[in-house]
Design an enzyme around this catalytic site. Structure first.
Site, PDB file in Angstrom:
ATOM      1  N   LYS A  23     -22.096   0.804   2.615  1.00  0.00           N
ATOM      2  CA  LYS A  23     -23.416   1.420   2.671  1.00  0.00           C
ATOM      3  C   LYS A  23     -24.482   0.455   2.170  1.00  0.00           C
ATOM      4  O   LYS A  23     -25.505   0.235   2.826  1.00  0.00           O
ATOM      5  CB  LYS A  23     -23.406   2.703   1.827  1.00  0.00           C
ATOM      6  CG  LYS A  23     -24.632   3.534   2.013  1.00  0.00           C
ATOM      7  CD  LYS A  23     -24.514   4.852   1.255  1.00  0.00           C
ATOM      8  CE  LYS A  23     -23.502   5.770   1.909  1.00  0.00           C
ATOM      9  NZ  LYS A  23     -22.750   6.579   0.957  1.00  0.00           N
ATOM     10  N   ARG A  93     -25.687   7.307  -4.520  1.00  0.00           N
ATOM     11  CA  ARG A  93     -24.594   7.524  -3.559  1.00  0.00           C
ATOM     12  C   ARG A  93     -23.529   6.454  -3.685  1.00  0.00           C
ATOM     13  O   ARG A  93     -23.794   5.332  -4.088  1.00  0.00           O
ATOM     14  CB  ARG A  93     -25.155   7.545  -2.137  1.00  0.00           C
ATOM     15  CG  ARG A  93     -26.325   8.496  -2.013  1.00  0.00           C
ATOM     16  CD  ARG A  93     -26.954   8.424  -0.647  1.00  0.00           C
ATOM     17  NE  ARG A  93     -26.102   9.075   0.332  1.00  0.00           N
ATOM     18  CZ  ARG A  93     -26.325   9.038   1.632  1.00  0.00           C
ATOM     19  NH1 ARG A  93     -27.347   8.341   2.103  1.00  0.00           N
ATOM     20  NH2 ARG A  93     -25.538   9.656   2.459  1.00  0.00           N
ATOM     21  N   GLY A 102     -17.004  11.442   2.885  1.00  0.00           N
ATOM     22  CA  GLY A 102     -16.807  12.697   2.167  1.00  0.00           C
ATOM     23  C   GLY A 102     -15.852  12.617   0.994  1.00  0.00           C
ATOM     24  O   GLY A 102     -15.567  13.624   0.356  1.00  0.00           O
ATOM     25  N   MET A 104     -16.115  10.597  -1.797  1.00  0.00           N
ATOM     26  CA  MET A 104     -16.692  10.359  -3.128  1.00  0.00           C
ATOM     27  C   MET A 104     -18.006  11.111  -3.256  1.00  0.00           C
ATOM     28  O   MET A 104     -18.393  11.861  -2.384  1.00  0.00           O
ATOM     29  CB  MET A 104     -16.848   8.870  -3.353  1.00  0.00           C
ATOM     30  CG  MET A 104     -15.497   8.211  -3.543  1.00  0.00           C
ATOM     31  SD  MET A 104     -15.627   6.475  -3.808  1.00  0.00           S
ATOM     32  CE  MET A 104     -16.244   5.907  -2.264  1.00  0.00           C
ATOM     33  N   ARG A 340     -23.351   2.798   9.865  1.00  0.00           N
ATOM     34  CA  ARG A 340     -22.011   2.194   9.736  1.00  0.00           C
ATOM     35  C   ARG A 340     -21.328   2.275  11.093  1.00  0.00           C
ATOM     36  O   ARG A 340     -21.747   3.070  11.950  1.00  0.00           O
ATOM     37  CB  ARG A 340     -21.180   2.941   8.683  1.00  0.00           C
ATOM     38  CG  ARG A 340     -20.933   4.382   9.041  1.00  0.00           C
ATOM     39  CD  ARG A 340     -20.181   5.113   7.945  1.00  0.00           C
ATOM     40  NE  ARG A 340     -20.148   6.543   8.219  1.00  0.00           N
ATOM     41  CZ  ARG A 340     -20.000   7.470   7.304  1.00  0.00           C
ATOM     42  NH1 ARG A 340     -19.875   7.144   6.028  1.00  0.00           N
ATOM     43  NH2 ARG A 340     -19.951   8.741   7.628  1.00  0.00           N
ATOM     44  N   HIS A 458     -17.598  18.523   7.604  1.00  0.00           N
ATOM     45  CA  HIS A 458     -16.467  17.915   6.909  1.00  0.00           C
ATOM     46  C   HIS A 458     -15.200  18.006   7.746  1.00  0.00           C
ATOM     47  O   HIS A 458     -14.491  17.022   7.956  1.00  0.00           O
ATOM     48  CB  HIS A 458     -16.268  18.619   5.560  1.00  0.00           C
ATOM     49  CG  HIS A 458     -15.083  18.106   4.817  1.00  0.00           C
ATOM     50  ND1 HIS A 458     -13.845  18.699   4.909  1.00  0.00           N
ATOM     51  CD2 HIS A 458     -14.938  17.028   4.031  1.00  0.00           C
ATOM     52  CE1 HIS A 458     -12.997  18.008   4.177  1.00  0.00           C
ATOM     53  NE2 HIS A 458     -13.632  16.995   3.629  1.00  0.00           N
ATOM     54  N   ARG A 564      21.875   3.637  16.333  1.00  0.00           N
ATOM     55  CA  ARG A 564      22.710   4.089  15.213  1.00  0.00           C
ATOM     56  C   ARG A 564      23.842   4.911  15.802  1.00  0.00           C
ATOM     57  O   ARG A 564      23.648   6.062  16.186  1.00  0.00           O
ATOM     58  CB  ARG A 564      21.888   4.946  14.252  1.00  0.00           C
ATOM     59  CG  ARG A 564      20.834   4.184  13.465  1.00  0.00           C
ATOM     60  CD  ARG A 564      20.060   5.162  12.599  1.00  0.00           C
ATOM     61  NE  ARG A 564      19.257   4.533  11.565  1.00  0.00           N
ATOM     62  CZ  ARG A 564      17.936   4.356  11.642  1.00  0.00           C
ATOM     63  NH1 ARG A 564      17.277   4.731  12.717  1.00  0.00           N
ATOM     64  NH2 ARG A 564      17.276   3.800  10.634  1.00  0.00           N
ATOM     65  N   SER A 769      19.192  -8.732  11.621  1.00  0.00           N
ATOM     66  CA  SER A 769      18.180  -7.693  11.743  1.00  0.00           C
ATOM     67  C   SER A 769      17.986  -7.119  10.352  1.00  0.00           C
ATOM     68  O   SER A 769      18.937  -6.664   9.715  1.00  0.00           O
ATOM     69  CB  SER A 769      18.639  -6.618  12.726  1.00  0.00           C
ATOM     70  OG  SER A 769      17.654  -5.615  12.789  1.00  0.00           O
ATOM     71  N   ASN A 773      14.990  -0.450   5.242  1.00  0.00           N
ATOM     72  CA  ASN A 773      15.135   0.819   4.521  1.00  0.00           C
ATOM     73  C   ASN A 773      16.105   0.626   3.356  1.00  0.00           C
ATOM     74  O   ASN A 773      15.792   0.918   2.195  1.00  0.00           O
ATOM     75  CB  ASN A 773      15.681   1.922   5.431  1.00  0.00           C
ATOM     76  CG  ASN A 773      14.830   2.135   6.660  1.00  0.00           C
ATOM     77  OD1 ASN A 773      13.636   1.857   6.632  1.00  0.00           O
ATOM     78  ND2 ASN A 773      15.436   2.615   7.733  1.00  0.00           N
ATOM     79  N   ASP A 774      17.290   0.123   3.696  1.00  0.00           N
ATOM     80  CA  ASP A 774      18.267  -0.100   2.625  1.00  0.00           C
ATOM     81  C   ASP A 774      17.848  -1.262   1.741  1.00  0.00           C
ATOM     82  O   ASP A 774      18.067  -1.229   0.531  1.00  0.00           O
ATOM     83  CB  ASP A 774      19.659  -0.350   3.222  1.00  0.00           C
ATOM     84  CG  ASP A 774      20.374   0.964   3.505  1.00  0.00           C
ATOM     85  OD1 ASP A 774      20.430   1.799   2.587  1.00  0.00           O
ATOM     86  OD2 ASP A 774      20.851   1.152   4.632  1.00  0.00           O
ATOM     87  N   CYS A 836      14.579  -3.785  11.797  1.00  0.00           N
ATOM     88  CA  CYS A 836      14.770  -2.475  12.414  1.00  0.00           C
ATOM     89  C   CYS A 836      14.626  -1.331  11.416  1.00  0.00           C
ATOM     90  O   CYS A 836      14.881  -0.189  11.741  1.00  0.00           O
ATOM     91  CB  CYS A 836      16.121  -2.400  13.125  1.00  0.00           C
ATOM     92  SG  CYS A 836      17.514  -2.563  11.994  1.00  0.00           S
ATOM     93  N   TYR A 856      11.080 -10.326  16.499  1.00  0.00           N
ATOM     94  CA  TYR A 856      10.707  -8.993  16.985  1.00  0.00           C
ATOM     95  C   TYR A 856      10.701  -7.974  15.851  1.00  0.00           C
ATOM     96  O   TYR A 856      11.292  -8.200  14.789  1.00  0.00           O
ATOM     97  CB  TYR A 856      11.659  -8.521  18.096  1.00  0.00           C
ATOM     98  CG  TYR A 856      13.068  -8.215  17.630  1.00  0.00           C
ATOM     99  CD1 TYR A 856      13.414  -6.947  17.156  1.00  0.00           C
ATOM    100  CD2 TYR A 856      14.057  -9.198  17.650  1.00  0.00           C
ATOM    101  CE1 TYR A 856      14.701  -6.669  16.719  1.00  0.00           C
ATOM    102  CE2 TYR A 856      15.342  -8.933  17.217  1.00  0.00           C
ATOM    103  CZ  TYR A 856      15.656  -7.659  16.744  1.00  0.00           C
ATOM    104  OH  TYR A 856      16.917  -7.387  16.310  1.00  0.00           O
TER     105      TYR A 856
HETATM  106  C1  PEP Z   1      17.840   0.189   7.329  1.00  0.00           C
HETATM  107  O1  PEP Z   1      18.536   0.329   6.336  1.00  0.00           O
HETATM  108  O2  PEP Z   1      16.688  -0.289   7.307  1.00  0.00           O
HETATM  109  C2  PEP Z   1      18.341   0.624   8.638  1.00  0.00           C
HETATM  110  C3  PEP Z   1      17.633   0.417   9.734  1.00  0.00           C
HETATM  111  O3  PEP Z   1      19.499   1.305   8.651  1.00  0.00           O
HETATM  112  P1  PEP Z   1      19.622   2.864   8.268  1.00  0.00           P
HETATM  113  O4  PEP Z   1      18.232   3.383   8.149  1.00  0.00           O
HETATM  114  O5  PEP Z   1      20.385   3.477   9.357  1.00  0.00           O
HETATM  115  O6  PEP Z   1      20.347   2.787   6.970  1.00  0.00           O
HETATM  116 MG    MG Z   2      20.650   0.708   6.585  1.00  0.00          MG
END
Ligand code: PEP
Ligand code: MG
Length: 881
Positions: A23, A93, A102, A104, A340, A458, A564, A769, A773-774, A836, A856
């Site tokens: 702003k 402001r 909206g 703050m 803006r 809003h 999977r 790969s 997640n793990d 992945c 990838y």
């Molecule tokens: C992971 O662990 O990132 C993964 C892709 O395998 P999963 O989520 O099946 O454990």
């Molecule tokens: Mg995994």
């Protein structure tokens, strides 16, 4: 030199967003290009950071600097704080680097007190002016009490409602000067009643408290939620803009409005906006009165409207983007209060970007950079089935405030929406109007329907930001929030009844209208084409079925990065065979169960290969956390006992023996194949036989090269053991077939030890790969399934700003990824590298993976377009050599 914490508008420019906030920077820029802006100053985001560092206090040196700038704007504007002849009134402001509409706080009309009010009235005999002064005063007391001192708005609203009832009027504008004067006194009494002290009359005290309140609002719960959703770091802080008031509520020759240079819902190139005469800014946005369309401003204020159209053209040309502006007309004269780059729906964003390219305003790369990848999500969501929609009769109509289709059960409160989401119910949140406290509930609902408020209310602004369907301002609804019901078209709708709303047309329907999948076409297709032209990362998908695989190809996936295989057994027809396998206690039993599974796997793989038509397909070998598969229901246990010729007792014993204290770190992944190599043998047979069969069926069309992926490895000897089983089995079958078949064997990198020893892992693995997640779970040492229970406390305490399972932790987990890439390539220069985990579809994580040099990313089908666009943006910003 000491830090400069305050800047006049004339001292800044558009490039100073980091310091002045969006702003402040844009007010400076508008000043520089000669637009009519009331001249004020901006206190920097660094002052906000200092405020927090100093224990939520404004230090004396900053306050001294602020006072110097107060003197400067008094001089520029020829008005003085607290002066009885020419009093200065200001707005205070917030303005962060990224706009947070909206979220703050804002305070208007600051500088009023009993003396100033009396002096103003004495100086102008017009009775309408008296009314205006008291109107401004009561607004100020109300806003200051609410925003600065946290006395709830409701106390004041109740007093207004009481006054309106006593006077027999419907609208605020029908209250007289005397009524408002009385209200101002009642408000001050309420203030004292709530806080035990008098309302502060000294404008400097008012200013200091207001500045603190804006800084404080950076840390309010709704701002924290908004920041987490929009990747805005807490450390940025907000700037504070102090600007002399101009008054849209001065008289009938005044007004205030909000406008967009293009339609924020559709992107169409036309001035869009809303306007209210004799009103102040918050009246338009708060949805208290339903405003008139901007076109009607032309009749009321022809000269100001003409000038405003020119301002719009100047600003679009200057910023090369659609502008969202706030302005006020005071006594016929136009003032710009804000501009803006406007928030817009995903659909509008695509159209605007394409139009700007066609108009020669921007190039393709700039167009790609203009689209927020996260917004694409909404375009991929189902739309109403055209035939079903045609056949349905609307029962009401509001404004199509944010496009999309939503249907579900009616709920009336944000909390009910949140509870419904937990119970996996789809709901439409119906409210008189929404307020910032509703944000989590709005997110939980499929769509939002409001009785009051316009396109910039809003509800409308927030819904568009979230990409959620919203119909606003359906005044025909007779709302009874207390009893959780409303009336529309002669019917009473109760909580739990179903409705459908169309955020494009604003139509409301009784009952549920079926929806269909969206398609990538038109402008969406054009932008995605440009994205593909500039990106350097490939995008694959995580898909377990031919249907998902086909959908992903439609959405632009270039291969499968993760299938999977255990997911294929969640199906009720199949889980029995799978359970027989895991509950076998001899090799013979297991081999018999595997023999049942093998043809199922093979036909799944054939379907997937065919859906992918020769694109790479990575098949991950079984990785079932056992607790997800063992039977718990008595009847399933009996079924299993019968199938295996065992007693229920025996099966229960086997189940008990399979119990693990920590299944996520238990007998899963390649550990299963190490214990029971016959499982890996069966899966290899299925993968290879399916590839041979599909290659034979589609000879001359395409050739499948399966990629076999071993999960959860942490030691190269373990990988080698399983790989040897795979290679021996595969090569035997290929030899028997008399055909040629190329296949790859690689591994997931999802255990920190695998990343640390990636150079050794690469001696066996032909590709990596990253299972982030793990890898996140094991690096942080907290469970993917349980972290949700305590992460909230970490956000509150600012220990983490984001869920590390959603956005890759670049500092820790990211380092493991970068290290493993480097070590893997050192051993095997042509090793193929991908990711992945869920992060493969998260834009900021994709940017990181691009910079890290992966080949990838792989993500769920509906996130493929998001990843394509995010990859293109990363490449445009940081091209790889
Ligand atoms: C992971 O662990 O990132 C993964 C892709 O395998 P999963 O989520 O099946 O454990
Ligand atoms: Mg995994």
């Amino acid at each position: 030199m000491s830090t400069k914490y305050v800047y006049l508008f004339s001292e800044g420019n558009a490039n100073m967003r980091e310091l002045l906030g969006g702003k402040g920077a844009n007010l400076a820029e508008m000043t520089n290009i000669g637009l009519p802006v009331p001249q004020g100053f901006t206190i920097t985001t660094e002052a906000c950071t200092r405020y927090y560092d100093d224990g939520r206090q404004i230090s004396d040196d900053i306050m001294t600097e602020v006072m110097e700038y107060v003197a400067k704007i008094e001089e520029i504007n020829g008005k003085k704080f607290g002066d009885l002849k020419n009093p200065l009134l200001v707005s205070v402001r917030s303005g962060a680097r990224a706009s947070m509409p909206g979220m703050m706080d804002t305070i208007l009309n600051l500088g009023l007190n009993d003396d100033v009010v009396a002096a103003m009235i004495a100086g102008n005999p017009d009775p309408k002016f008296e009314r205006f002064v008291y109107d401004s005063y009561r607004r100020f007391i109300q806003m200051f009490s609410d925003v600065v001192m946290s006395v709830g708005k409701k106390y004041f609203e109740q007093l207004i409602d009481k006054m309106k009832a006593e006077k027999g009027v419907v609208y605020d504008v029908d209250l007289t000067a005397a009524d408002l004067k009385e209200l101002a006194q009642q408000f001050k009494a309420e203030y004292k009643n709530q806080l035990g002290e008098d309302f502060p009359s000294d404008p400097i005290v008012q200013l200091k408290e207001a500045i603190k309140a804006v800084f404080r609002s950076w840390d309010n719960p709704r701002a924290n939620v908004y920041r987490r959703d929009n990747d805005i770091p807490y450390s940025w802080g907000t700037a504070v803009t102090v600007m002399p008031m101009v008054f849209g509520n001065l008289n009938e020759n005044s007004g205030t409005g909000v406008a967009f240079t293009r339609d924020p819902a559709t992107g169409e190139k036309k001035l869009m906006g809303e306007f209210l005469t004799n009103a102040q800014g918050e009246d338009v946005v708060a949805g208290v009165r339903t405003p008139m369309p901007i076109s009607q401003m032309e009749e009321k204020f022809p000269a100001a409207f003409e000038q405003f159209k020119q301002v719009c053209a100047t600003l679009e040309d200057h910023y090369r983007d659609m502008q969202d502006m706030e302005f006020t007309v005071e006594n016929g004269k136009l003032y710009m209060l804000q501009c803006r780059n406007g928030k817009r729906t995903a659909q509008a964003a695509l159209k605007i970007a394409c139009d700007l390219v066609d108009e020669g305003m921007i190039d393709e790369k700039q167009a790609v950079l203009m689209i927020d990848p996260r917004n694409l999500d909404t375009l991929l969501h189902p739309q109403f089935d055209t035939a079903a929609l045609k056949a349905a009769t609307p029962i009401g109509k509001g404004l199509g405030a944010s496009p999309g289709a939503a249907c579900g059960q009616i709920v009336f409160t944000a909390d009910d929406a949140i509870a419904a989401k937990k119970a996996k119910k789809k709901v439409v949140l119906v409210r008189l109007e929404t307020s910032p406290e509703d944000i989590t509930g709005m997110k939980a609902a499929e769509g939002i329907l409001t009785v009051r408020g316009g396109m910039t209310s809003h509800a409308a602004v927030v819904a568009r930001g979230m990409g959620e369907c919203c119909v606003s301002g359906c005044g025909d609804i007779k709302m009874d929030e207390e009893n959780k019901q409303f009336e529309l078209a002669g019917k009473t709708f109760h909580e739990g009844d179903c409705i459908s709303i169309d955020g494009t047309t604003g139509n409301i329907y009784d009952g549920l209208i079926p929806t269909v999948d969206a398609q990538i076409a038109g402008e969406f297709g054009r932008i995605m084409g440009w994205a593909d032209k500039y990106r350097q990362l490939k995008v694959r998908t995580n898909a377990d079925t031919p249907k998902d695989a086909a959908k992903a190809v439609e959405l632009g996936a270039q291969g499968i990065g993760l299938t999977r295989t255990e997911h294929m057994f969640f199906d009720p027809d199949r889980i029995a065979a799978f359970r027989e396998m895991i509950c076998s206690d001899t090799l013979e039993e297991r081999v018999a169960a595997l023999a049942k599974i093998e043809p199922m796997q093979q036909s799944d793989f054939e379907g997937i290969y065919e859906a992918m038509e020769g694109r790479p397909v990575t098949i991950r070998f079984l990785d079932p956390p056992l607790h997800e598969f063992v039977p718990t229901e008595e009847e399933d246990i009996e079924l299993l006992a019968n199938a295996q010729g065992k007693s229920v007792e025996q099966i229960k014993n086997i189940i008990a023996s399979l119990h693990e204290f920590n299944p996520m770190m238990g007998h899963r992944g390649c550990r299963l194949a190490v214990t029971y190599p016959e499982i890996a043998e069966m899966q290899t047979r299925a993968v290879i036989k399916a590839a041979l069969a599909v290659n034979a069926r589609h000879a001359g069309e395409y050739t499948v090269v399966p990629e076999i992926m071993i999960p959860l490895t942490g030691e190269v000897k373990e990988l080698k053991y399983v790989k040897d089983v795979v290679v021996k089995t595969a090569d035997e079958i290929i030899a028997q077939s008399g055909k040629e078949l190329k296949y790859l064997v690689g591994t997931m990198i999802e255990i920190p030890r695998a990343a640390l020893t990636a150079d050794a892992m690469a001696t066996e693995a032909e590709f990596f790969s990253f299972g982030t997640n793990d890898l996140t779970q094991m690096t942080f040492g907290f469970s993917r399934d349980d972290a949700g229970k305590f992460l909230g406390a970490y956000y509150d305490k600012k220990i983490y700003e984001n869920d590390p399972f959603a956005k890759v932790d670049q500092v820790g987990v990211g380092q493991l990824v970068a290290m493993a890439c480097q070590k893997g390539r050192a051993t095997r220069p042509d090793i193929h590298l991908g990711v992945c985990g869920e992060h493969g579809g998260d834009p900021s994580s994709v940017e990181f993976f691009h910079k890290t040099g992966l080949d990838y990313v792989s993500c769920s089908p509906f996130r493929v377009p998001i990843a394509r666009l995010a990859a293109a943006q990363a490449a445009i910003k940081n091209p790889r050599k």
